[in-house]
Write a protein that holds these residues in place. Structure first.
Motif, PDB file in Angstrom:
ATOM      1  N   THR A   1       0.837  -1.193   0.000  1.00  0.00           N
ATOM      2  CA  THR A   1       0.000   0.000   0.000  1.00  0.00           C
ATOM      3  C   THR A   1       0.878   1.253   0.000  1.00  0.00           C
ATOM      4  N   PHE A   2       0.359   2.313  -0.626  1.00  0.00           N
ATOM      5  CA  PHE A   2       1.053   3.597  -0.635  1.00  0.00           C
ATOM      6  C   PHE A   2       0.094   4.647  -0.084  1.00  0.00           C
ATOM      7  N   SER A   3       0.417   5.213   1.063  1.00  0.00           N
ATOM      8  CA  SER A   3      -0.442   6.160   1.751  1.00  0.00           C
ATOM      9  C   SER A   3      -0.230   7.579   1.253  1.00  0.00           C
ATOM     10  N   GLU A   4      -1.344   8.294   1.056  1.00  0.00           N
ATOM     11  CA  GLU A   4      -1.233   9.713   0.701  1.00  0.00           C
ATOM     12  C   GLU A   4      -0.602  10.503   1.841  1.00  0.00           C
ATOM     13  N   GLU A   5      -0.900  10.090   3.080  1.00  0.00           N
ATOM     14  CA  GLU A   5      -0.428  10.837   4.250  1.00  0.00           C
ATOM     15  C   GLU A   5       1.062  10.642   4.490  1.00  0.00           C
ATOM     16  N   THR A   6       1.519   9.379   4.491  1.00  0.00           N
ATOM     17  CA  THR A   6       2.926   9.123   4.817  1.00  0.00           C
ATOM     18  C   THR A   6       3.819   9.126   3.589  1.00  0.00           C
ATOM     19  N   ARG A   7       3.223   8.973   2.404  1.00  0.00           N
ATOM     20  CA  ARG A   7       3.977   8.932   1.141  1.00  0.00           C
ATOM     21  C   ARG A   7       5.056   7.860   1.147  1.00  0.00           C
ATOM     22  N   THR A   8       4.710   6.721   1.719  1.00  0.00           N
ATOM     23  CA  THR A   8       5.641   5.590   1.755  1.00  0.00           C
ATOM     24  C   THR A   8       4.903   4.311   1.377  1.00  0.00           C
ATOM     25  N   TRP A   9       5.652   3.341   0.832  1.00  0.00           N
ATOM     26  CA  TRP A   9       5.123   2.019   0.535  1.00  0.00           C
ATOM     27  C   TRP A   9       5.261   1.137   1.768  1.00  0.00           C
ATOM     28  N   LYS A  10       4.254   0.288   2.001  1.00  0.00           N
ATOM     29  CA  LYS A  10       4.268  -0.611   3.143  1.00  0.00           C
ATOM     30  C   LYS A  10       3.712  -1.969   2.721  1.00  0.00           C
ATOM     31  N   ALA A  11       4.419  -3.037   3.094  1.00  0.00           N
ATOM     32  CA  ALA A  11       3.944  -4.382   2.783  1.00  0.00           C
ATOM     33  C   ALA A  11       2.721  -4.704   3.621  1.00  0.00           C
ATOM     34  N   LEU A  12       1.741  -5.358   3.012  1.00  0.00           N
ATOM     35  CA  LEU A  12       0.539  -5.756   3.732  1.00  0.00           C
ATOM     36  C   LEU A  12       0.917  -6.741   4.839  1.00  0.00           C
ATOM     37  N   ALA A  13       0.332  -6.542   6.034  1.00  0.00           N
ATOM     38  CA  ALA A  13       0.688  -7.369   7.187  1.00  0.00           C
ATOM     39  C   ALA A  13       0.089  -8.770   7.107  1.00  0.00           C
ATOM     40  N   GLN A  14      -0.928  -8.975   6.308  1.00  0.00           N
ATOM     41  CA  GLN A  14      -1.570 -10.287   6.192  1.00  0.00           C
ATOM     42  C   GLN A  14      -0.556 -11.330   5.723  1.00  0.00           C
ATOM     43  N   PRO A  15      -0.565 -12.541   6.321  1.00  0.00           N
ATOM     44  CA  PRO A  15       0.376 -13.583   5.878  1.00  0.00           C
ATOM     45  C   PRO A  15       0.292 -13.823   4.379  1.00  0.00           C
ATOM     46  N   LEU A  16       1.445 -14.067   3.756  1.00  0.00           N
ATOM     47  CA  LEU A  16       1.493 -14.235   2.312  1.00  0.00           C
ATOM     48  C   LEU A  16       0.629 -15.396   1.842  1.00  0.00           C
ATOM     49  N   SER A  17       0.512 -16.450   2.648  1.00  0.00           N
ATOM     50  CA  SER A  17      -0.274 -17.617   2.242  1.00  0.00           C
ATOM     51  C   SER A  17      -1.760 -17.309   2.166  1.00  0.00           C
ATOM     52  N   ASN A  18      -2.208 -16.212   2.799  1.00  0.00           N
ATOM     53  CA  ASN A  18      -3.625 -15.834   2.768  1.00  0.00           C
ATOM     54  C   ASN A  18      -3.914 -14.752   1.736  1.00  0.00           C
ATOM     55  N   GLN A  19      -2.884 -14.306   1.027  1.00  0.00           N
ATOM     56  CA  GLN A  19      -3.049 -13.307  -0.022  1.00  0.00           C
ATOM     57  C   GLN A  19      -3.071 -13.991  -1.387  1.00  0.00           C
ATOM     58  N   PRO A  20      -3.491 -13.281  -2.429  1.00  0.00           N
ATOM     59  CA  PRO A  20      -3.462 -13.877  -3.766  1.00  0.00           C
ATOM     60  C   PRO A  20      -2.072 -14.380  -4.119  1.00  0.00           C
ATOM     61  N   SER A  21      -2.008 -15.522  -4.786  1.00  0.00           N
ATOM     62  CA  SER A  21      -0.725 -16.078  -5.206  1.00  0.00           C
ATOM     63  C   SER A  21      -0.069 -15.161  -6.226  1.00  0.00           C
ATOM     64  N   GLY A  22       1.227 -15.372  -6.466  1.00  0.00           N
ATOM     65  CA  GLY A  22       1.956 -14.538  -7.408  1.00  0.00           C
ATOM     66  C   GLY A  22       1.330 -14.581  -8.798  1.00  0.00           C
ATOM     67  N   ARG A  23       1.219 -13.404  -9.419  1.00  0.00           N
ATOM     68  CA  ARG A  23       0.593 -13.302 -10.741  1.00  0.00           C
ATOM     69  C   ARG A  23       0.905 -11.947 -11.356  1.00  0.00           C
ATOM     70  N   ALA A  24       0.867 -11.884 -12.661  1.00  0.00           N
ATOM     71  CA  ALA A  24       1.045 -10.624 -13.375  1.00  0.00           C
ATOM     72  C   ALA A  24      -0.271 -10.230 -14.032  1.00  0.00           C
ATOM     73  N   LEU A  25      -0.480  -8.931 -14.164  1.00  0.00           N
ATOM     74  CA  LEU A  25      -1.608  -8.370 -14.907  1.00  0.00           C
ATOM     75  C   LEU A  25      -2.988  -8.843 -14.450  1.00  0.00           C
ATOM     76  N   PRO A  26      -3.251  -8.932 -13.135  1.00  0.00           N
ATOM     77  CA  PRO A  26      -4.629  -9.199 -12.718  1.00  0.00           C
ATOM     78  C   PRO A  26      -5.486  -7.960 -12.952  1.00  0.00           C
ATOM     79  N   GLY A  27      -6.799  -8.147 -12.987  1.00  0.00           N
ATOM     80  CA  GLY A  27      -7.700  -6.998 -13.079  1.00  0.00           C
ATOM     81  C   GLY A  27      -8.221  -6.640 -11.701  1.00  0.00           C
ATOM     82  N   ALA A  28      -8.382  -5.339 -11.422  1.00  0.00           N
ATOM     83  CA  ALA A  28      -8.860  -4.918 -10.106  1.00  0.00           C
ATOM     84  C   ALA A  28      -9.586  -3.590 -10.213  1.00  0.00           C
TER      85      ALA A  28
END
Length: 239
Positions: free
Chosen positions: A99-126
């Motif tokens: 995520t990239f916050s407008e307030e902090t202007r920094t990138w941060k990795a999502l805290a959710q475990p990687l196994s519970n996030q979408p698997s690696g992929r290119a060009l998904p639609g969102a």
């Protein structure tokens, strides 16, 4: 300048020169208006990531073997089923969201475990569903085949969940997606299937009903590597 969205291979594997890019390419960026931040998911051209905490593993999973000398990433063997029950998992390719916050202007990795996030992929639609405050994501290309799964990102909790909706579009990547507020649906059009077959079909997803429905109007011609946005004054989607 210190942004590193992929682990360095030298830190987790004896074999050097496997890093690829420090930032994944061909990912999908979506604006989360609830949190006023951008959400980046997917991409390619990177080495991978190692989970922070140990979790249950099964034969066939990639793990970071900390007991090996030297420690390294490897696939868990069938003969080790009852010997290694937990380990830090290694996720080849790009997995996990940022995520990239407008307030902090920094990138941060999502805290959710990687196994519970979408698997690696290119060009998904969102696209961001403004009514339900969720990001709807479909498919993508895992560099071996196109995927046909549907995921919802809850902006309130900043967590992904895989859903099993009614109706099922064909697997694809590189499609256009946009939220249509007056109809309260996410529109998806085009993309390419496995083998880079261009598609022209059009679908809508209703988050509240958890349902995909195909429309009886297709694109004038097949299209992929495309994008779309909603034009509120004309109640139209521009592709």
């Amino acid at each position: 300048p210190k942004l590193q969205m992929s682990d360095r291979s030298a830190d987790f594997n004896p074999g050097p020169r496997m890093d690829g890019f420090t930032v994944p390419q061909w990912g999908t960026l979506c604006y989360d208006a609830h949190n006023r931040e951008a959400l980046l998911v997917g991409g390619g051209g990177v080495w991978g990531r190692v989970a922070m905490a140990k979790e249950k593993v099964n034969p066939g999973d990639w793990i970071y073997d900390e007991a090996a000398r030297p420690a390294r990433t490897r696939r868990l063997l069938a003969a080790e089923k009852n010997k290694i029950a937990e380990a830090r998992r290694f996720f080849p390719g790009h997995c996990g969201s940022w995520t990239f916050s407008e307030e902090t202007r920094t990138w941060k990795a999502l805290a959710q475990p990687l196994s519970n996030q979408p698997s690696g992929r290119a060009l998904p639609g969102a696209a961001y569903d403004a009514v339900n405050r969720k990001v709807v994501m479909f498919g993508g290309d895992d560099l071996a085949r196109c995927l046909g799964d549907t995921w919802l990102y809850d902006c309130a909790t900043r967590k992904w969940a895989k859903v099993t909706p009614k109706g099922q579009p064909a697997a694809r990547a590189g499609q256009a997606m946009a939220y249509v507020p007056h109809a309260r649906v996410t529109l998806m059009a085009g993309g390419y299937g496995t083998g880079w077959k261009p598609l022209a079909d059009t679908w809508v997803y209703d988050t509240a009903k958890n349902e995909w429905s195909q429309l009886d109007v297709a694109l004038p011609c097949p299209a992929f590597y495309c994008s779309a946005d909603y034009f509120p004054e004309g109640r139209q989607v521009l592709l």
